[in-house]
Design a protein around this motif. Structure first.
Motif: not given
Length: 80
Positions: A3-8
Protein backbone atom coordinates in the motif's frame (compact mmCIF):
# COMPACT_ATOMS: atom_id res chain seq x y z
CA UNK A 1 1.98 -4.88 -4.14
CA UNK A 2 2.26 -2.84 -0.96
CA UNK A 3 0.00 0.00 0.00
CA UNK A 4 1.40 3.39 -1.01
CA UNK A 5 0.92 6.10 1.61
CA UNK A 6 2.10 9.67 1.41
CA UNK A 7 1.25 12.62 3.61
CA UNK A 8 0.48 16.08 2.27
CA UNK A 9 3.69 17.36 3.82
CA UNK A 10 5.80 14.72 2.04
CA UNK A 11 4.00 15.45 -1.22
CA UNK A 12 4.69 19.21 -0.85
CA UNK A 13 8.38 18.53 -0.11
CA UNK A 14 8.73 16.27 -3.14
CA UNK A 15 6.96 18.81 -5.36
CA UNK A 16 9.28 21.61 -4.21
CA UNK A 17 12.36 19.45 -4.75
CA UNK A 18 11.19 18.47 -8.25
CA UNK A 19 10.44 22.09 -9.17
CA UNK A 20 13.89 23.16 -7.97
CA UNK A 21 15.56 20.39 -10.00
CA UNK A 22 13.62 21.36 -13.13
CA UNK A 23 14.53 25.03 -12.60
CA UNK A 24 18.21 24.20 -12.36
CA UNK A 25 18.16 21.82 -15.33
CA UNK A 26 16.08 24.14 -17.55
CA UNK A 27 18.97 25.87 -19.30
CA UNK A 28 17.50 25.78 -22.81
CA UNK A 29 17.68 28.68 -25.23
CA UNK A 30 14.84 31.14 -25.61
CA UNK A 31 12.90 31.35 -28.85
CA UNK A 32 14.25 34.82 -29.62
CA UNK A 33 17.90 33.81 -29.25
CA UNK A 34 20.04 33.06 -32.26
CA UNK A 35 23.70 32.97 -33.13
CA UNK A 36 23.25 35.88 -35.56
CA UNK A 37 22.23 38.23 -32.73
CA UNK A 38 25.77 38.36 -31.32
CA UNK A 39 26.66 41.34 -33.54
CA UNK A 40 25.73 44.71 -32.06
CA UNK A 41 24.44 46.54 -35.11
CA UNK A 42 21.51 48.11 -33.29
CA UNK A 43 19.15 46.53 -35.82
CA UNK A 44 15.69 45.66 -34.51
CA UNK A 45 14.45 42.23 -35.62
CA UNK A 46 10.78 41.21 -35.56
CA UNK A 47 10.38 37.53 -34.68
CA UNK A 48 7.17 35.51 -34.55
CA UNK A 49 6.89 33.51 -31.33
CA UNK A 50 4.32 32.21 -28.85
CA UNK A 51 3.25 33.21 -25.35
CA UNK A 52 2.82 30.50 -22.74
CA UNK A 53 1.85 32.83 -19.90
CA UNK A 54 -1.48 31.27 -18.97
CA UNK A 55 -0.39 27.67 -19.51
CA UNK A 56 -3.63 26.75 -21.27
CA UNK A 57 -2.77 27.67 -24.84
CA UNK A 58 0.00 29.21 -26.90
CA UNK A 59 -1.04 32.64 -28.21
CA UNK A 60 0.87 34.13 -31.12
CA UNK A 61 3.08 37.15 -30.42
CA UNK A 62 5.60 39.31 -32.23
CA UNK A 63 8.85 39.80 -30.33
CA UNK A 64 11.18 42.71 -31.15
CA UNK A 65 14.86 41.94 -30.49
CA UNK A 66 17.76 44.41 -30.51
CA UNK A 67 21.35 43.38 -29.77
CA UNK A 68 20.16 39.97 -28.53
CA UNK A 69 17.68 41.44 -26.01
CA UNK A 70 13.91 41.58 -26.15
CA UNK A 71 12.82 45.21 -26.22
CA UNK A 72 9.09 44.79 -26.89
CA UNK A 73 6.40 42.20 -27.56
CA UNK A 74 2.89 42.51 -28.94
CA UNK A 75 0.03 40.19 -29.84
CA UNK A 76 -0.13 38.67 -33.32
CA UNK A 77 -3.57 39.45 -34.72
CA UNK A 78 -3.21 36.79 -37.42
CA UNK A 79 -2.77 34.04 -34.80
CA UNK A 80 -6.26 34.34 -33.30
Amino acid sequence: MGKLTMTRRTFAKMTAATAAAVGIAGTGTALAESSASSTSTGEVKRIRSTCRGCGKMECGVWVYVQDGKVIRSEGDEAAF
